[in-house]
Design an enzyme around this catalytic site. Sequence first.
Site, mmCIF file in Angstrom:
data_model
loop_
_atom_site.group_PDB
_atom_site.id
_atom_site.type_symbol
_atom_site.label_atom_id
_atom_site.label_comp_id
_atom_site.label_asym_id
_atom_site.label_seq_id
_atom_site.Cartn_x
_atom_site.Cartn_y
_atom_site.Cartn_z
ATOM 1 N N ARG A 104 20.641 68.531 38.596
ATOM 2 C CA ARG A 104 21.494 69.566 39.168
ATOM 3 C C ARG A 104 20.677 70.798 39.554
ATOM 4 O O ARG A 104 19.576 71.032 39.049
ATOM 5 C CB ARG A 104 22.588 69.965 38.164
ATOM 6 C CG ARG A 104 22.042 70.429 36.824
ATOM 7 C CD ARG A 104 23.153 70.661 35.818
ATOM 8 N NE ARG A 104 22.633 71.102 34.525
ATOM 9 C CZ ARG A 104 22.303 70.296 33.537
ATOM 10 N NH1 ARG A 104 22.439 68.998 33.656
ATOM 11 N NH2 ARG A 104 21.835 70.793 32.393
ATOM 12 N N HIS A 136 23.080 57.577 30.719
ATOM 13 C CA HIS A 136 23.556 58.755 31.455
ATOM 14 C C HIS A 136 22.364 59.432 32.131
ATOM 15 O O HIS A 136 21.269 59.496 31.574
ATOM 16 C CB HIS A 136 24.222 59.727 30.482
ATOM 17 C CG HIS A 136 24.274 61.148 30.966
ATOM 18 N ND1 HIS A 136 23.366 62.100 30.551
ATOM 19 C CD2 HIS A 136 25.111 61.766 31.833
ATOM 20 C CE1 HIS A 136 23.655 63.257 31.134
ATOM 21 N NE2 HIS A 136 24.702 63.081 31.918
ATOM 22 N N GLY A 154 37.110 74.369 38.025
ATOM 23 C CA GLY A 154 38.175 73.823 38.852
ATOM 24 C C GLY A 154 37.783 72.586 39.616
ATOM 25 O O GLY A 154 38.351 72.297 40.680
ATOM 26 N N GLY A 155 36.826 71.834 39.087
ATOM 27 C CA GLY A 155 36.432 70.580 39.723
ATOM 28 C C GLY A 155 37.521 69.519 39.585
ATOM 29 O O GLY A 155 38.523 69.713 38.896
ATOM 30 N N ARG A 156 37.298 68.391 40.220
ATOM 31 C CA ARG A 156 38.288 67.311 40.196
ATOM 32 C C ARG A 156 38.223 66.593 38.843
ATOM 33 O O ARG A 156 37.202 65.997 38.486
ATOM 34 C CB ARG A 156 37.997 66.329 41.331
ATOM 35 C CG ARG A 156 38.979 65.165 41.434
ATOM 36 C CD ARG A 156 38.682 64.375 42.697
ATOM 37 N NE ARG A 156 39.608 63.271 42.878
ATOM 38 C CZ ARG A 156 39.277 61.991 42.687
ATOM 39 N NH1 ARG A 156 38.050 61.663 42.323
ATOM 40 N NH2 ARG A 156 40.162 61.037 42.893
ATOM 41 N N HIS A 160 29.504 67.298 14.289
ATOM 42 C CA HIS A 160 30.560 66.999 13.315
ATOM 43 C C HIS A 160 30.391 65.620 12.684
ATOM 44 O O HIS A 160 31.034 65.313 11.682
ATOM 45 C CB HIS A 160 31.952 67.147 13.940
ATOM 46 C CG HIS A 160 32.211 66.232 15.086
ATOM 47 N ND1 HIS A 160 31.898 66.552 16.393
ATOM 48 C CD2 HIS A 160 32.770 64.995 15.133
ATOM 49 C CE1 HIS A 160 32.264 65.563 17.186
ATOM 50 N NE2 HIS A 160 32.794 64.603 16.449
ATOM 51 N N SER A 189 25.565 63.062 38.998
ATOM 52 C CA SER A 189 25.759 62.657 37.605
ATOM 53 C C SER A 189 26.140 61.190 37.575
ATOM 54 O O SER A 189 26.970 60.737 38.372
ATOM 55 C CB SER A 189 26.852 63.504 36.953
ATOM 56 O OG SER A 189 26.985 63.174 35.591
ATOM 57 N N HIS A 211 11.136 55.711 26.737
ATOM 58 C CA HIS A 211 10.416 56.973 26.551
ATOM 59 C C HIS A 211 9.081 56.989 27.298
ATOM 60 O O HIS A 211 8.642 58.057 27.753
ATOM 61 C CB HIS A 211 10.242 57.272 25.067
ATOM 62 C CG HIS A 211 11.483 57.845 24.447
ATOM 63 N ND1 HIS A 211 11.760 59.191 24.450
ATOM 64 C CD2 HIS A 211 12.544 57.245 23.842
ATOM 65 C CE1 HIS A 211 12.921 59.414 23.863
ATOM 66 N NE2 HIS A 211 13.420 58.242 23.484
#
Length: 303
Positions: A111, A107, A259-261, A176, A93, A146
């Site tokens: 994965r 970004h 539970g990742g960092r 929102h 990432s 694109h």
Amino acid sequence: MQPDITKVKNYLLNLQNCYCEQLEEQDGSTRFKEDHWDRPEGGGGRTRILQNGAVFEQAGVGFSHVFGDDLPPAATTQRPELAGRNFQAMGVSLVIHPNNPFVPTSHCNVRFFIAEKENEPAVWWFGGGFDLTPYYGFKEDAKFWHQTAKQACDEVDPALYPKFKKWCDEYFFIKHRNEARGVGGLFFDDYNEGGFKNSYRLFKSIGDHFLKAYLPIVERRKDHAYNEEQRNFQLYRRGRYVEFNLVYDRGTLFGLQSGGRTESILMSLPPQVHWQYNWHPTSGSDEEKLYTDFLPAQDWLAD
């Protein structure tokens, strides 16, 4: 054909190296710092951060490979039948926050997941994509972005770009605020079409095309003169980035739930940001044009 997990992992580690090398070359003033981390439940990662560069205020490129006995809720929302399976998840990432407000934030994520249960076939898939978040829009940049995204898909199947482009427009939408985060790009998930060989080819093509899409835009805009008002608008719009990542982003939720960092998961957040109560751009300004001409979903390749 069963997935080659070692092949995927080696590609991801090499991709992280490639991204860091090219970003360091583009910045020219500083280098990435590296942290290795372990996850008590299984696995860990390698996080690299570049800060206070000549071009990039912050760039984070993280690799993670985690595993455990039970898929987190963020990974089973779309696939509830997988709840309770053991899993492996690995990916790279990347989030880049430039100094110059005329250079977009960007970004990328690629994965791989595999979920297994005794006496049942393994279920695996690829996901990821990349998207662009400008502060001051340039139509030639959006079109080039694109075009390159389409090339990444066309190498595997020309039918994929319109599908993944639409998925990206819908995913990176801040409900929102009733506005898009940026000008989109590609987003895909749960992809295993054509077996491992074909799916891996798409996964690799998207990973390999990200910097081909982004760095030419950086090169064009990094020396653009800007003033304090434009810098303040960049900081204000970064607030939208924070809102999306903390409220909606499935990758962030998966990382926290598994539970990742935390430091590595939240490297996507910008180093400086501010909110202004009930702020609105001046009518006819370049800031207003971001909202009217760039954020609404559109076909950037129509011409």
